[in-house]
Design a protein around this motif. Sequence first.
Motif, PDB file in Angstrom:
ATOM      1  N   GLN A 198       2.939   4.253 -10.650  1.00 53.39           N
ATOM      2  CA  GLN A 198       2.912   3.955  -8.781  1.00 53.39           C
ATOM      3  C   GLN A 198       2.677   1.847  -9.067  1.00 53.39           C
ATOM      4  OE1 GLN A 198      -0.625   4.826  -6.291  1.00 53.39           O
ATOM      5  NE2 GLN A 198      -1.292   2.721  -6.645  1.00 53.39           N
ATOM      6  N   ILE A 199       3.609   1.185  -8.288  1.00 51.38           N
ATOM      7  CA  ILE A 199       3.391   0.099  -7.733  1.00 51.38           C
ATOM      8  C   ILE A 199       3.078  -0.289  -6.677  1.00 51.38           C
ATOM      9  CG2 ILE A 199       5.171  -2.276  -7.444  1.00 51.38           C
ATOM     10  CD1 ILE A 199       5.156  -1.222 -10.288  1.00 51.38           C
ATOM     11  N   THR A 200       1.809  -1.741  -7.056  1.00 52.67           N
ATOM     12  CA  THR A 200       1.276  -2.686  -5.876  1.00 52.67           C
ATOM     13  C   THR A 200       2.197  -3.823  -5.211  1.00 52.67           C
ATOM     14  OG1 THR A 200      -0.616  -1.202  -6.146  1.00 52.67           O
ATOM     15  CG2 THR A 200      -0.539  -3.185  -4.856  1.00 52.67           C
ATOM     16  N   LEU A 201       2.605  -4.138  -4.836  1.00 51.31           N
ATOM     17  CA  LEU A 201       2.634  -5.513  -4.159  1.00 51.31           C
ATOM     18  C   LEU A 201       1.978  -5.660  -3.349  1.00 51.31           C
ATOM     19  CD1 LEU A 201       6.515  -3.864  -3.590  1.00 51.31           C
ATOM     20  CD2 LEU A 201       5.911  -5.419  -6.290  1.00 51.31           C
ATOM     21  N   LEU A 202       2.045  -7.073  -3.257  1.00 48.10           N
ATOM     22  CA  LEU A 202       1.698  -8.256  -2.251  1.00 48.10           C
ATOM     23  C   LEU A 202       2.601  -8.601  -0.911  1.00 48.10           C
ATOM     24  CD1 LEU A 202      -2.259  -8.192  -1.310  1.00 48.10           C
ATOM     25  CD2 LEU A 202      -1.442 -10.441  -2.872  1.00 48.10           C
ATOM     26  N   PRO A 203       3.318  -7.962  -0.157  1.00 50.21           N
ATOM     27  CA  PRO A 203       3.392  -8.839   0.904  1.00 50.21           C
ATOM     28  C   PRO A 203       2.331  -9.148   2.157  1.00 50.21           C
ATOM     29  CG  PRO A 203       3.346  -6.659   1.937  1.00 50.21           C
ATOM     30  CD  PRO A 203       2.945  -6.935   0.276  1.00 50.21           C
ATOM     31  N   GLY A 204       3.333 -10.998   2.234  1.00 51.10           N
ATOM     32  CA  GLY A 204       2.802 -11.201   3.937  1.00 51.10           C
ATOM     33  C   GLY A 204       3.256 -11.902   4.574  1.00 51.10           C
ATOM     34  N   PHE A 205       2.531 -12.316   5.809  1.00 51.97           N
ATOM     35  CA  PHE A 205       3.393 -12.509   6.487  1.00 51.97           C
ATOM     36  C   PHE A 205       2.496 -13.202   7.948  1.00 51.97           C
ATOM     37  CE2 PHE A 205       3.788  -7.465   5.580  1.00 51.97           C
ATOM     38  CZ  PHE A 205       5.036  -7.473   5.933  1.00 51.97           C
ATOM     39  N   ASP A 206       3.431 -13.769   8.335  1.00 53.42           N
ATOM     40  CA  ASP A 206       3.201 -15.188   9.409  1.00 53.42           C
ATOM     41  C   ASP A 206       2.428 -14.441  10.299  1.00 53.42           C
ATOM     42  OD1 ASP A 206       5.246 -14.231  10.758  1.00 53.42           O
ATOM     43  OD2 ASP A 206       6.089 -15.888  10.489  1.00 53.42           O
ATOM     44  N   GLN A 207       2.365 -13.646  10.922  1.00 54.47           N
ATOM     45  CA  GLN A 207       1.770 -13.245  12.027  1.00 54.47           C
ATOM     46  C   GLN A 207       1.003 -11.784  11.986  1.00 54.47           C
ATOM     47  OE1 GLN A 207       4.260 -13.496  16.263  1.00 54.47           O
ATOM     48  NE2 GLN A 207       6.053 -13.795  14.593  1.00 54.47           N
ATOM     49  N   ASP A 208      -0.097 -11.968  12.528  1.00 51.53           N
ATOM     50  CA  ASP A 208      -0.872 -10.527  12.246  1.00 51.53           C
ATOM     51  C   ASP A 208      -0.563  -9.125  13.077  1.00 51.53           C
ATOM     52  OD1 ASP A 208      -3.040  -8.856  11.382  1.00 51.53           O
ATOM     53  OD2 ASP A 208      -4.495  -9.645  12.487  1.00 51.53           O
TER      54      ASP A 208
END
Length: 447
Positions: A376-386
């Motif tokens: 299992q790999i965990t990534l942490l993407p971030g977005f400029d909108q919710d």
Amino acid sequence: MLRLCVVFIYLLHGVKADPGETCPAFTALSFWSALIGTELKVKMLLYTRQNPTCAKELHSATSKYLNVTKKTTFVVHGYRFTGSAPVWIPDLVHLLLSAEDMNIILVDWNQGATTLIYNNASRKCKRVAEILKKLIDEMLIEGASLDSMHMIGVSLGAHISGFVGQMFGGTLGRITGLDPAGPLYRGTPPSERLDPTDAQFVDVIHSDTDGLGYREALGHIDFYPNGGTDQPGCPLTIFSGLQYFKCDHQRSVFLFLSSLTRSCNITAYPCDSYRNYRNGKCTSCETFWPMPCPILGYYAHEWKSYLTQQSHPVTRMFFDTGDKEPFCIYHYFVDIVTWNKDTRRGTFSIVLADETGKKAESKVNPEAATFQQYNQITLLPGFDQDLENVEKISLTFSTGSVIGPKFKLRILQMRFQSLTNPERPQLCRYDLVLTENTQRTFKPIPC
């Protein structure tokens, strides 16, 4: 003088003052002044809700415009290479007065800070602190309380604030350091720089640790946006001129300003390194329970009682931001289990879409992740909108190769969980095959 005053007031609030009223303004000097150097002269400019756009110059604490029973916030700028007034002053004054009914004392030491020789400005910092101590001593005689004093120091101003705090034995209510100056201060003892013992609560934002700022923790809580180095939206090459040198350094100020607008609360997470934070290893705030994760900026003092009672009070906090105001990023945990026999190494591009077709896009990690069978790999993407309701998710996998065969990534299970809003339902997808550099869109299902 009157013409300068009207311009300054317009910049402050967009409201014209009484034509017969003369407003003391921040000392504006020229590049010529920087060439020849300037002798120290400190001017105190007072703003309150009664005079939010036209300062009153303070010569003593007995001024009829100064109500010492109210909270007092000192704003202390730093080194001024060109002699111009800091562009952020009008907004900071306006937003602070909007947040609370207080006294704001703008500490104008531009005559002294303006010089081409940075060392000369640095040597004047303790003298500025001594002048501030004298004023505060007078305020205490008039009935002021150290508990209700807050110093906001930018660059060299952060260390000036620390020196003032030392003079009062750390009893000042709060010091906020906005990217405290690094040159000449790195490696110095606590008595020669800002330190957690300088006030009851010291919070610091580090935004240029590989340039003009200070890398190590200096407060009870230290915030490192984007790891504290290169800030999104800032120039990456020297060909951008002066902005290349000051953009990262100034970002701490603009992040603080953004916190005052409360257009969004930027949440930060305790971690030992930015890399571990980006790899999803530091997104828990159990150590702050029952408090939630701390938020950046002006309202960080709400965590004061917790942070100042710990046996190890220094806490490093990491988070990501966008490239423009209000700088907010909305994060997701993305857990991926693959079943390729061969190891695949690459990055993801993710696009979220809601029922209206509104989209939010993110590049997950600046570093490639390694995908191994059943790991299992965990990534942490971030977005400029919710996006509150995610209806579709589009994925693109890339190994960075532009020639040769296209690899496939076989996903056994993928789970999306909002870190910003953890109460929202988790979204999943099973048995998915991605072809390199080819976008695949699907409708997620509840996990």
